[in-house]
Write an enzyme that holds these catalytic residues in place. Structure first.
Site, PDB file in Angstrom:
ATOM      1  N   LYS A  30       7.221  46.467  67.973  1.00  0.00           N
ATOM      2  CA  LYS A  30       8.057  47.659  68.164  1.00  0.00           C
ATOM      3  C   LYS A  30       9.463  47.176  68.506  1.00  0.00           C
ATOM      4  CE  LYS A  30       8.636  52.135  69.560  1.00  0.00           C
ATOM      5  NZ  LYS A  30       9.334  52.517  68.328  1.00  0.00           N
ATOM      6  N   ASN A  40       9.381  61.376  62.753  1.00  0.00           N
ATOM      7  CA  ASN A  40       9.275  60.930  64.143  1.00  0.00           C
ATOM      8  C   ASN A  40      10.643  60.776  64.760  1.00  0.00           C
ATOM      9  OD1 ASN A  40       9.976  57.976  65.137  1.00  0.00           O
ATOM     10  ND2 ASN A  40       9.483  57.845  62.947  1.00  0.00           N
ATOM     11  N   CYS A  76      17.775  52.637  62.771  1.00  0.00           N
ATOM     12  CA  CYS A  76      16.994  53.714  63.368  1.00  0.00           C
ATOM     13  C   CYS A  76      17.825  54.994  63.411  1.00  0.00           C
ATOM     14  CB  CYS A  76      16.534  53.372  64.782  1.00  0.00           C
ATOM     15  SG  CYS A  76      15.573  54.721  65.507  1.00  0.00           S
ATOM     16  N   LYS A 117      16.883  44.992  58.468  1.00  0.00           N
ATOM     17  CA  LYS A 117      16.211  46.216  58.015  1.00  0.00           C
ATOM     18  C   LYS A 117      17.229  47.290  57.674  1.00  0.00           C
ATOM     19  CE  LYS A 117      12.341  49.241  58.989  1.00  0.00           C
ATOM     20  NZ  LYS A 117      11.234  49.501  59.895  1.00  0.00           N
ATOM     21  N   ILE A 147      12.405  50.368  53.341  1.00  0.00           N
ATOM     22  CA  ILE A 147      13.426  51.122  54.046  1.00  0.00           C
ATOM     23  C   ILE A 147      12.958  51.549  55.448  1.00  0.00           C
ATOM     24  CG2 ILE A 147      14.575  52.052  52.013  1.00  0.00           C
ATOM     25  CD1 ILE A 147      12.860  54.535  52.164  1.00  0.00           C
ATOM     26  N   ASN A 148      13.932  51.852  56.288  1.00  0.00           N
ATOM     27  CA  ASN A 148      13.607  52.535  57.533  1.00  0.00           C
ATOM     28  C   ASN A 148      13.411  54.009  57.177  1.00  0.00           C
ATOM     29  OD1 ASN A 148      13.390  53.295  60.299  1.00  0.00           O
ATOM     30  ND2 ASN A 148      14.679  51.534  60.845  1.00  0.00           N
ATOM     31  N   GLY A 167       7.711  51.706  53.054  1.00  0.00           N
ATOM     32  CA  GLY A 167       7.944  53.128  52.856  1.00  0.00           C
ATOM     33  C   GLY A 167       6.827  53.799  52.083  1.00  0.00           C
TER      34      GLY A 167
HETATM   35  C1  LIG Z   1       6.213  56.546  64.817  1.00  0.00           C
HETATM   36  C2  LIG Z   1       7.171  55.627  64.125  1.00  0.00           C
HETATM   37  C3  LIG Z   1       7.964  54.757  64.889  1.00  0.00           C
HETATM   38  C4  LIG Z   1       8.855  53.876  64.282  1.00  0.00           C
HETATM   39  N1  LIG Z   1       9.582  53.022  65.056  1.00  0.00           N
HETATM   40  C5  LIG Z   1      10.384  52.087  64.452  1.00  0.00           C
HETATM   41  C6  LIG Z   1      11.063  51.107  65.220  1.00  0.00           C
HETATM   42  O1  LIG Z   1      10.968  51.046  66.450  1.00  0.00           O
HETATM   43  N2  LIG Z   1      11.839  50.205  64.556  1.00  0.00           N
HETATM   44  C7  LIG Z   1      11.971  50.199  63.195  1.00  0.00           C
HETATM   45  O2  LIG Z   1      12.672  49.338  62.652  1.00  0.00           O
HETATM   46  N3  LIG Z   1      11.330  51.121  62.448  1.00  0.00           N
HETATM   47  C8  LIG Z   1      10.546  52.055  63.038  1.00  0.00           C
HETATM   48  N4  LIG Z   1       9.872  52.976  62.255  1.00  0.00           N
HETATM   49  C9  LIG Z   1      10.030  52.938  60.795  1.00  0.00           C
HETATM   50  C10 LIG Z   1       8.904  52.170  60.110  1.00  0.00           C
HETATM   51  O3  LIG Z   1       8.888  50.825  60.504  1.00  0.00           O
HETATM   52  C11 LIG Z   1       9.042  52.245  58.583  1.00  0.00           C
HETATM   53  O4  LIG Z   1      10.255  51.639  58.192  1.00  0.00           O
HETATM   54  C12 LIG Z   1       9.032  53.674  58.057  1.00  0.00           C
HETATM   55  O5  LIG Z   1       8.145  54.470  58.799  1.00  0.00           O
HETATM   56  C13 LIG Z   1       8.633  53.756  56.579  1.00  0.00           C
HETATM   57  O6  LIG Z   1       7.366  53.192  56.343  1.00  0.00           O
HETATM   58  P1  LIG Z   1       5.987  54.049  56.330  1.00  0.00           P
HETATM   59  O7  LIG Z   1       6.179  55.170  55.349  1.00  0.00           O
HETATM   60  O8  LIG Z   1       4.949  53.052  55.906  1.00  0.00           O
HETATM   61  O9  LIG Z   1       5.780  54.529  57.708  1.00  0.00           O
HETATM   62  C14 LIG Z   1       8.977  53.878  62.862  1.00  0.00           C
HETATM   63  C15 LIG Z   1       8.192  54.755  62.102  1.00  0.00           C
HETATM   64  C16 LIG Z   1       7.296  55.624  62.698  1.00  0.00           C
HETATM   65  C17 LIG Z   1       6.467  56.545  61.844  1.00  0.00           C
END
Ligand SMILES: Cc1cc2nc3c(=O)[nH]c(=O)nc-3n(C[C@H](O)[C@H](O)[C@H](O)COP(=O)(O)O)c2cc1C
Ligand SMILES: Cc1cc2nc3c(=O)[nH]c(=O)nc-3n(C[C@H](O)[C@H](O)[C@H](O)COP(=O)(O)OP(=O)(O)OC[C@H]3O[C@@H](n4cnc5c(N)ncnc54)[C@H](O)[C@@H]3O)c2cc1C
Ligand code: FES
Lengths: 271, 310
Positions: free
Chosen positions: B49, B73, B134, B170, B196-197, B249
């Site tokens: 995290k 989120n 973020c 990122k 992507i974020n 993503g």
């Molecule tokens: C609950 C939650 C918390 C996240 N917290 C972070 C974080 O602390 N740092 C970060 O770089 N990305 C964070 N993300 C983004 C994810 O790492 C990821 O880039 C994004 O959700 C897209 O991928 P996914 O569709 O597989 O979730 C978070 C995503 C979610 C859903």
């Protein structure tokens, strides 16, 4: 390959139908609606504009359901300020609840605010005609939740308080040990309350080879098993998803059970 | 067809991942045990995290809300601070030495990035992910650094100068030209890019309460809905830079992961998928990939990276 889309979840909006003053420091909030759940499962209680936090359901009869809260901080204070007719959101139920044994002789143990979900468990176990022994414990008589109701419902009731102001002076787990020593037939122990009580309970159950389930509380945020806020050390169990009710054996695989928790940031704090 | 030997290992910046699926930052990444569980469930590596020096409480709940095609989120970078993170990584490395750990870091200013960068070499993390994207901390940074011209370059240079560990930057999808930013961070010395974020932020309104569900109103969108966007961005970035990519993503199946790899990713991040497929998603995806490779007589992941460009 597996399908991705899931039904979206949103808080459902309810009006507070009735507010019941319970033992000192407790209030029960009654809502009209069907809440299908196992005793021990929890819901997320949303006060729009403030926060959303986990609570057990203390009663549910298909037409109404209730949530019983103890005032300890800002959010529960805000709950206590709610009036009949106010709107709140309720999302869930979540997690896994108590699985009542097929066998007959059940000991149900509740301590402190853990008596809230135990109330629903008692309703459910009674509906299944189980032979129930109830052991309840609290600090003192004034804060003893639902004691009159439970005493009326269950023949075999034992009450303990830390100061002896009601029932026996001492702890619920001491009564449990006495019953086992006396040779009472116990097929299953179901418990919710302070973690130290749950820990002792689990230990006693495992030692005596009795099936046992305990309901844990951990800081919860997402309630859907993705954020990691509620994960137990050692086992990696997500309390929001794999719990909150765990078998004694499962709970005991975690070194943090009975000893510490984590705060919102993930720092270790004493349980 | 005779069973051939399939190699799902990925060598990423000199670090060997047993398979290409990594846990993305912010999902089940708070503690050593939580990440260990993810590895046991099949992930090749994990990302912690995102952490800053001092830690942070984050936003009130609801912080996650699902909708038909994904979730939003607004966690707001809750974390226990660098020292805690360092210890969790140490613990995890003791238990799982063979699985790479990526430490994700963030800061609200260049100074904060510098402070934490200076400490990175004290950790046992194999790689560093620099989170400049973020979208959920509006109070501190009205726009993430990834969306401000010139900032990504400065952050990358600063972090690079202060750590020996390879860094992955990122990126945010919330920009008009992700390729330009990708080139900027490559040029500034980034060793790899992850993208992507979360997208947006977006909003879900509860029509009965007549207000947004998320506590701060809006939140970053993730999950299946953003996958085509993520795949396209990885595809475009792959063409523009030489450094390796982590594709993130909306990945929830082996097919999705293969899509990401063919677009150009060497590693594939999985986050929200845990909600859709359960914690076993990591093993499931790997199985599906291997099955596909078996069927299509592909021997290694490396053969597939960027296949959609050829
Ligand atoms: C609950 C939650 C918390 C996240 N917290 C972070 C974080 O602390 N740092 C970060 O770089 N990305 C964070 N993300 C983004 C994810 O790492 C990821 O880039 C994004 O959700 C897209 O991928 P996914 O569709 O597989 O979730 C978070 C995503 C979610 C859903
Ligand atoms: C599965 C489960 C069922 C619960 N059922 C009940 C119930 O039926 N009745 C009841 O009164 N309480 C119940 N709780 C506890 C309840 O969630 C907390 O008392 C409440 O969140 C306190 O909020 P606060 O702002 O008033 O207090 P704060 O001052 O914020 O916190 C006081 C303590 O409450 C706990 N807490 C705070 N926030 C959370 C959170 N997000 N998740 C979990 N624990 C938290 C922590 O231990 C904290 O130290 C349950 C908790 C869980 C996890
Ligand atoms: S509360 Fe998020 S994983 Fe349990």
């Amino acid at each position: 390959m597996s399908k991705a889309i899931k039904k979206p979840e949103q808080p459902k909006i309810y009006k507070v139908k009735q507010i019941i003053q319970e033992a000192q420091g407790f209030k029960t909030f009654r809502f009209q609606g069907k809440m299908e759940l196992e005793a021990g499962q929890f819901i997320m209680f949303w006060i729009p504009g403030l926060d959303m936090k986990p609570f057990s359901v203390s009663s549910s009869d298909g037409e109404y359901f209730e949530i019983t809260a103890m005032k300890i901080g800002d959010f529960t204070q805000a709950m206590f300020n709610l009036k009949v007719g106010d709107q709140v959101g309720i999302q869930g139920p979540y997690g896994r609840g108590f699985q009542i044994s097929e066998k007959n002789n059940i000991v149900i143990m509740g301590g402190g605010c853990g008596i809230a979900p135990i109330n629903l468990l008692v309703e459910r176990a009674q509906a299944k005609n189980k032979n129930i022994t109830f052991i309840g414990g609290c600090r003192n008589q004034a804060v003893f939740l639902k004691r009159e109701k439970i005493a009326k419902l269950i023949k075999n009731c034992y009450f303990t308080t830390d100061d002896g102001s009601f029932g026996e002076k001492g702890f619920t787990t001491e009564i449990l040990e006495k019953l086992i020593k006396k040779g009472q037939k116990i097929d299953q122990i179901l418990a919710c309350g302070p973690e130290i009580m749950l820990y002792k309970c689990a230990k006693i159950a495992v030692k005596n080879n009795i099936a046992c389930q305990v309901s844990l509380e951990r800081m919860m945020k997402c309630a859907i098993g993705i954020c990691g806020q509620c994960v137990l050390d050692g086992s990696g169990i997500r309390v929001c998803k794999d719990g909150p009710v765990l078998s004694a054996e499962k709970a005991l695989t975690s070194p943090e059970f009975g000893s510490y928790k984590r705060d919102e940031r993930g720092r270790i704090v004493k349980a | 067809m005779s069973k051939q030997k399939i190699d799902s290992r990925v060598n990423f910046l000199g670090v060997e991942f047993p398979n290409p699926i990594v846990l993305s930052s912010g999902i089940l990444g708070m503690t050593a045990t939580s990440m260990e569980k993810v590895i046991t469930s099949g992930a090749g590596g994990v990302t912690t995290k995102s952490t800053n020096i001092s830690g942070r409480d984050g936003n009130p709940c609801p912080k996650v809300i699902t909708y038909e095609a994904g979730m939003l989120n607004c966690y707001g970078l809750t974390n226990a601070g660098f020292l805690n993170e360092k210890n969790e990584i140490k613990e995890l490395k003791q238990r799982r030495p063979e699985n790479p750990v990526i430490i994700s870091i963030f800061g609200f200013s260049l100074e904060e990035f510098e402070q934490i960068a200076k400490k990175l070499d004290q950790t046992q993390a194999d790689l560093v992910e620099v989170n400049i994207s973020c979208p959920n901390v509006k109070e501190e940074t009205p726009k993430p650094f990834a969306c401000l011209t010139g900032m990504p370059r400065q952050v990358v240079k600063l972090v690079k100068k202060n750590t020996k560990k390879p860094i992955i930057v990122k990126l945010s999808p919330n920009v008009t030209d992700i390729v330009a930013i990708a080139k900027e961070v490559e040029d500034a010395g980034a060793d790899a890019i992850s993208a992507i974020n979360t997208l947006g932020p977006g909003m879900v309104i509860n029509i009965e309460a007549k207000r947004p569900v998320l506590s701060v109103g809006s939140g970053g969108i993730s999950g299946p809905a953003i996958r085509p966007l993520a795949v396209r961005m990885i595809y475009d970035v792959y063409q523009a830079v030489k450094i390796p990519l982590v594709g993130i993503g909306g990945v929830t199946t082996g097919r999705d992961a293969l899509e990401m790899i063919m677009a150009g990713a060497e590693l594939v991040g999985v986050g929200s998928g845990v909600y859709y497929q359960g914690i076993d998603i990591f093993a499931k995806i790997n199985q599906e990939i291997r099955k596909w490779m078996q069927k299509n007589q592909v021997k290694s992941i490396a053969e597939l990276v960027g296949a959609a460009h050829r």
